[in-house]
Enzyme design. Structure first.
Site, PDB file in Angstrom:
ATOM      1  N   HIS A   1       0.805  -1.225   0.000  1.00 15.27           N
ATOM      2  CA  HIS A   1       0.000   0.000   0.000  1.00 15.27           C
ATOM      3  C   HIS A   1       0.840   1.278   0.000  1.00 15.27           C
ATOM      4  O   HIS A   1       0.287   2.371  -0.187  1.00 15.27           O
ATOM      5  CB  HIS A   1      -0.931   0.039   1.222  1.00 15.27           C
ATOM      6  CG  HIS A   1      -1.983  -1.024   1.212  1.00 15.27           C
ATOM      7  ND1 HIS A   1      -2.855  -1.189   0.157  1.00 15.27           N
ATOM      8  CD2 HIS A   1      -2.292  -1.992   2.117  1.00 15.27           C
ATOM      9  CE1 HIS A   1      -3.668  -2.211   0.420  1.00 15.27           C
ATOM     10  NE2 HIS A   1      -3.343  -2.715   1.594  1.00 15.27           N
TER      11      HIS A   1
ATOM     12  N   ASP B   1      -3.267 -10.463  -2.294  1.00 15.93           N
ATOM     13  CA  ASP B   1      -3.826  -9.910  -1.046  1.00 15.93           C
ATOM     14  C   ASP B   1      -5.257  -9.430  -1.321  1.00 15.93           C
ATOM     15  O   ASP B   1      -5.572  -9.009  -2.426  1.00 15.93           O
ATOM     16  CB  ASP B   1      -2.955  -8.729  -0.595  1.00 15.93           C
ATOM     17  CG  ASP B   1      -3.331  -8.193   0.779  1.00 15.93           C
ATOM     18  OD1 ASP B   1      -2.627  -8.542   1.746  1.00 15.93           O
ATOM     19  OD2 ASP B   1      -4.310  -7.419   0.867  1.00 15.93           O
TER      20      ASP B   1
ATOM     21  N   HIS C   1      -6.722  -6.849  -0.442  1.00 20.49           N
ATOM     22  CA  HIS C   1      -6.807  -5.406  -0.700  1.00 20.49           C
ATOM     23  C   HIS C   1      -6.037  -5.057  -1.976  1.00 20.49           C
ATOM     24  O   HIS C   1      -5.017  -5.679  -2.284  1.00 20.49           O
ATOM     25  CB  HIS C   1      -6.216  -4.623   0.472  1.00 20.49           C
ATOM     26  CG  HIS C   1      -6.900  -4.893   1.782  1.00 20.49           C
ATOM     27  ND1 HIS C   1      -6.435  -5.820   2.692  1.00 20.49           N
ATOM     28  CD2 HIS C   1      -8.034  -4.363   2.321  1.00 20.49           C
ATOM     29  CE1 HIS C   1      -7.253  -5.847   3.751  1.00 20.49           C
ATOM     30  NE2 HIS C   1      -8.223  -4.982   3.542  1.00 20.49           N
TER      31      HIS C   1
ATOM     32  N   ASP D   1      -5.300 -12.491   3.419  1.00 23.05           N
ATOM     33  CA  ASP D   1      -6.525 -11.962   4.019  1.00 23.05           C
ATOM     34  C   ASP D   1      -7.765 -12.170   3.147  1.00 23.05           C
ATOM     35  O   ASP D   1      -8.857 -11.726   3.514  1.00 23.05           O
ATOM     36  CB  ASP D   1      -6.365 -10.484   4.403  1.00 23.05           C
ATOM     37  CG  ASP D   1      -5.587  -9.669   3.395  1.00 23.05           C
ATOM     38  OD1 ASP D   1      -5.288 -10.201   2.303  1.00 23.05           O
ATOM     39  OD2 ASP D   1      -5.269  -8.503   3.694  1.00 23.05           O
TER      40      ASP D   1
HETATM   41 ZN    ZN Z   1      -4.604  -6.898   2.724  1.00 22.86          ZN
END
Ligand code: ZN
Length: 311
Positions: free
Chosen positions: A125, A162, A164, A246
């Site tokens: 991120h 992931d 996200h 996740d």
């Molecule tokens: Zn994540």
């Protein structure tokens, strides 16, 4: 050939406030899982500290200066609502970048067949000048730039599974035609980016949003249709995985319903593509995964596949 495992005890010194999902226990659970006898054949290596120049492959000096100046002498400092630093965070983050750099070096030199980097904080991120989403530096993007700028690779594929969106990796590699970036992620979900229309400066970014409550069947169909054929055509010289766990059905931060077997399937497919195009060269680096037991089991399954592929 063997699988290398890069980690370092200093990655346990990056402490987040009580109740924060990106906690020290994540790495402790992973270390415990990877201490089982079935992992005796791992080539265990200490993740080295990176140099400033490694971070500067993807971030401006001002970002490095900001991170260095933000580490508190005691307690915790919030960089935003999600992202915190403690005493020891800078060294941990330097180990996370350094582990990725060393893993690329070891895999490209042929010392090891593939590698997993079990460090924290995660990286996908972090944008050029913006730490966010628990991340300080763009570990995976830095690894890709290192392989391109210093090893002369012309085609590097990065797959981020992931849950996200890998907004940081996307931003850091947006104008890098030699890097092909894929991110599968739940949408809608924080950070809200990662739409299919975001395609990079050279059509080198591929975003694969997945609806909440979808499971491994949709993931498999999506990768079969939209990822593997593009990797086949690209013929990467190295495959980097941003391995977040996740998307697991037990994870508290998202609503995808992947099972541990889905991570096994995806890892096998990616390793097979790497075998076909680049002698199996895979560098995988830990991103998210916040249910401690599911994280440990999924990492163990992922690393088991990496080991099987080098056996
Ligand atoms: Zn994540």
């Amino acid at each position: 050939m063997t699988t290398a495992l890069y980690t370092h005890a200093e990655c346990l010194n990056h402490r987040t406030p009580a109740g924060h999902p990106e906690q020290v226990a994540r790495l402790e659970y992973i270390n415990d899982a990877l201490s089982a006898g079935m992992f005796d054949a791992l080539d265990r290596r200490e993740a080295p500290l990176c140099e400033d120049a490694d971070i500067l492959l993807c971030h401006p000096q001002s970002h490095l200066d900001t991170i260095l100046a933000s580490e508190p002498e005691t307690g915790s400092r919030a960089l935003d609502a999600d992202t915190h630093m403690s005493p020891g965070s800078v060294l941990a983050a330097r180990r996370a970048v350094g582990g990725c750099i060393a893993a690329v070096d070891a895999v490209l030199s042929g010392e090891v067949g593939n590698a997993f980097v079990a460090c924290r904080p995660p990286g996908h991120h972090a944008e050029q000048s913006t730490p966010m989403g628990f991340c300080l530096f763009g570990n995976a993007a830095i690894a890709a730039k290192h392989s391109i700028e210093r090893h002369g690779l012309e085609r590097v594929a990065i797959v981020d599974f992931d849950v996200h969106h890998g907004n940081g990796t996307q931003a850091l590699l947006w104008n890098e035609a030699r890097a092909l970036f894929f991110s599968s992620h739940q949408n809608p979900l924080w950070p809200g980016t990662g739409m299919p229309e975001e395609t990079g400066g050279h059509n080198n970014v591929h975003n694969l949003p997945l609806p909440p409550h979808s499971d491994g069947r949709l993931m498999r169909a999506t990768y079969e249709a939209q990822v593997f054929p593009v990797i086949e055509r690209f013929k990467p010289q190295l495959l980097i995985i941003s391995a977040g766990f996740d998307a697991h059905m037990a994870d508290p931060l998202a609503q995808l319903n992947w099972a541990t077997d889905d991570f096994v399937w995806l890892t096998e497919k990616l390793c097979d593509l790497a075998e076909e195009h680049c002698e199996g060269r895979v560098v995988s680096t830990l991103e998210g995964g916040y249910d401690l037991s599911a994280l440990a089991a999924s990492v163990a399954a992922h690393v088991s596949v990496l080991m099987e592929k080098t056996a």
